[in-house]
Design a protein around this motif. Structure first.
Motif, PDB file in Angstrom:
ATOM      1  N   ALA A   1      11.291  -1.084   1.263  1.00 54.03           N
ATOM      2  CA  ALA A   1      10.139  -1.410   2.213  1.00 54.03           C
ATOM      3  C   ALA A   1       9.602   0.089   2.564  1.00 54.03           C
ATOM      4  N   THR A   2      10.330   0.978   2.506  1.00 59.60           N
ATOM      5  CA  THR A   2      10.019   2.337   2.943  1.00 59.60           C
ATOM      6  C   THR A   2       9.125   2.832   1.725  1.00 59.60           C
ATOM      7  N   ARG A   3       9.473   2.499   0.530  1.00 56.72           N
ATOM      8  CA  ARG A   3       8.427   3.092  -0.790  1.00 56.72           C
ATOM      9  C   ARG A   3       7.042   2.228  -0.405  1.00 56.72           C
ATOM     10  N   LEU A   4       7.216   0.900  -0.110  1.00 63.98           N
ATOM     11  CA  LEU A   4       6.314   0.035   0.153  1.00 63.98           C
ATOM     12  C   LEU A   4       5.162   0.516   1.016  1.00 63.98           C
ATOM     13  N   LEU A   5       5.804   0.752   2.374  1.00 63.71           N
ATOM     14  CA  LEU A   5       5.078   1.240   3.358  1.00 63.71           C
ATOM     15  C   LEU A   5       4.369   2.544   3.198  1.00 63.71           C
ATOM     16  N   ARG A   6       5.007   3.444   2.326  1.00 60.49           N
ATOM     17  CA  ARG A   6       4.300   4.601   1.688  1.00 60.49           C
ATOM     18  C   ARG A   6       3.039   4.154   1.130  1.00 60.49           C
ATOM     19  N   SER A   7       3.330   3.336  -0.031  1.00 58.24           N
ATOM     20  CA  SER A   7       2.188   3.036  -0.902  1.00 58.24           C
ATOM     21  C   SER A   7       1.219   2.311  -0.056  1.00 58.24           C
ATOM     22  N   SER A   8       1.211   1.376   0.839  1.00 58.93           N
ATOM     23  CA  SER A   8       0.277   0.890   1.781  1.00 58.93           C
ATOM     24  C   SER A   8      -0.542   1.722   2.692  1.00 58.93           C
ATOM     25  N   ALA A   9       0.237   2.943   3.075  1.00 61.65           N
ATOM     26  CA  ALA A   9      -0.634   3.921   3.704  1.00 61.65           C
ATOM     27  C   ALA A   9      -1.747   4.575   2.676  1.00 61.65           C
ATOM     28  N   GLU A  10      -1.183   4.728   1.491  1.00 66.81           N
ATOM     29  CA  GLU A  10      -1.885   5.568   0.539  1.00 66.81           C
ATOM     30  C   GLU A  10      -3.052   4.636  -0.277  1.00 66.81           C
ATOM     31  N   HIS A  11      -2.700   3.567  -0.414  1.00 65.04           N
ATOM     32  CA  HIS A  11      -3.600   2.566  -1.427  1.00 65.04           C
ATOM     33  C   HIS A  11      -3.931   1.200  -0.804  1.00 65.04           C
ATOM     34  N   SER A  12      -4.474   1.466   0.562  1.00 68.32           N
ATOM     35  CA  SER A  12      -5.149   0.064   1.245  1.00 68.32           C
ATOM     36  C   SER A  12      -6.674   0.259   1.135  1.00 68.32           C
ATOM     37  N   TYR A  13      -7.328  -1.018   1.352  1.00 67.70           N
ATOM     38  CA  TYR A  13      -8.730  -1.162   0.921  1.00 67.70           C
ATOM     39  C   TYR A  13      -9.158  -1.974   2.001  1.00 67.70           C
ATOM     40  N   ASP A  14     -10.262  -1.491   2.588  1.00 61.76           N
ATOM     41  CA  ASP A  14     -11.046  -2.598   3.523  1.00 61.76           C
ATOM     42  C   ASP A  14     -12.155  -3.267   2.922  1.00 61.76           C
ATOM     43  N   PRO A  15     -12.159  -4.420   2.597  1.00 68.14           N
ATOM     44  CA  PRO A  15     -13.260  -5.068   1.787  1.00 68.14           C
ATOM     45  C   PRO A  15     -14.496  -4.835   2.379  1.00 68.14           C
ATOM     46  N   GLU A  16     -14.674  -4.730   3.798  1.00 68.47           N
ATOM     47  CA  GLU A  16     -15.931  -4.704   4.543  1.00 68.47           C
ATOM     48  C   GLU A  16     -16.597  -3.304   4.041  1.00 68.47           C
ATOM     49  N   VAL A  17     -15.743  -2.375   3.612  1.00 66.57           N
ATOM     50  CA  VAL A  17     -16.408  -0.899   3.555  1.00 66.57           C
ATOM     51  C   VAL A  17     -16.595  -1.077   1.931  1.00 66.57           C
ATOM     52  N   GLU A  18     -15.447  -1.406   1.163  1.00 68.36           N
ATOM     53  CA  GLU A  18     -15.473  -1.174  -0.474  1.00 68.36           C
ATOM     54  C   GLU A  18     -16.339  -2.252  -1.120  1.00 68.36           C
ATOM     55  N   ILE A  19     -17.013  -3.232  -0.519  1.00 67.94           N
ATOM     56  CA  ILE A  19     -17.736  -4.280  -1.517  1.00 67.94           C
ATOM     57  C   ILE A  19     -19.058  -4.186  -0.762  1.00 67.94           C
TER      58      ILE A  19
END
Length: 303
Positions: A15-33
């Motif tokens: 979970a700690t690794r996944l939390l770090r990945s979420s912080a670095e690689h998450s996207y907002d579809p409202e902005v990205e698309i």
């Protein structure tokens, strides 16, 4: 579920690794698309060879415009089922979180995943609206079963049922996002979902293996049946028969043609291969649920 100290350490480390990945690689579809960009003339909405009618006599009779239109409704059907399963998953995760220590990384990642799924559901909803397509989702007994799983799902059947839908969708989207014949909107939605869903699959796979270690044989026998029913729902309702009516075909004729279509049968087996292999390795495919797996089209008759 009873967890050992080792289980708790392993799940929090992941979970700690996944939390770090979420912080670095998450996207907002409202902005990205770019939701206002026009569709590209001549491009499909799913790779044409993945259309349920590709290679059939019905496909041969259709015009190019009809074929593209069919894939527009097919991707809307896939997205509608995706939203439906994500809504169930969010309910399951929040019920699990309610029983956990909010200071634990495992619990915190569950909330993070709920946040991801909220964005995904909004993204899929916006795409369906942009496609100007109906909302294709399970009805009748399938809808009731979805509600039942959302309110009662625990242990192996909870994680396995959701993984079936997640991994099939992931396989389809990994191909679509790299196919230049597919509309840019669908490719971008697919890319965002694939990147973020990889974390969810890792979380669910590891948790499923821990849940199995804690479950008794009687519990697993019932769970195998529920998992088989989830596979049947996914395999038979990924492409809603109403999509054929939307392009001027008889829905029952379209459903029969798709079910008999060797290209579509191969697509379903290909899309399900990864999760089928994983669940077979965990001995979660068997017993009365096997017939449902075969009927879903996800499991070869020889398996």
């Amino acid at each position: 579920m009873t967890t050992t100290p080792t289980d708790r350490t392993d799940r929090d480390r992941t979970a700690t690794r996944l939390l770090r990945s979420s912080a670095e690689h998450s996207y907002d579809p409202e902005v990205e698309i770019d939701w206002e960009a026009p569709f590209v003339p001549g491009k499909y909405f799913v790779p044409p060879h993945r259309s349920s009618l590709y290679g059939t006599a019905l496909w041969d009779r259709m015009s190019e415009e009809q074929r593209i239109e069919l894939t527009r409704h097919e991707v809307a059907s896939i997205a509608g089922l995706g939203v439906w399963f994500e809504t169930i998953l969010m309910q399951l995760l929040i019920r699990e979180y309610f029983k956990q220590d909010p200071t634990a990384p495992h619990a915190q990642y569950a909330l993070t995943e709920i946040g991801d799924e909220c964005r995904h559901s909004v993204m899929f909803g916006r795409m369906i609206a942009r496609l100007d397509a109906p909302l294709y989702q399970p009805t009748g007994v399938n809808q009731w079963l979805g509600k039942w799983i959302a309110h009662t799902g625990v242990g192996p059947r909870m994680y396995a049922a959701i993984l079936i839908a997640e991994e099939i969708l992931d396989t389809l989207q990994r191909e679509a996002m790299n196919d230049e014949n597919v509309q840019p909107l669908v490719r971008m939605v697919s890319r965002i979902h694939v990147v973020e869903e990889a974390r969810h699959v890792r979380y669910a796979r590891e948790e499923l293996a821990r849940q199995i270690r804690a479950a008794g044989k009687g519990r697993l026998a019932f769970d195998k049946l529920v998992i088989g029913r989830a596979a049947y729902l996914t395999g038979t309702r990924l492409i809603d028969p109403r999509v054929y009516q939307a392009v001027g075909l008889d829905p029952e004729e379209g459903r029969r043609a798709a079910r008999a279509n060797p290209h579509h049968r191969e697509t379903m087996r290909w899309a399900g291969d990864r999760i089928v292999t994983f669940l077979k390795d965990l001995d979660l495919i068997g017993g009365p649920g096997t017939a449902l797996w075969h009927a879903s089209g996800l499991l070869p008759r020889t398996a």
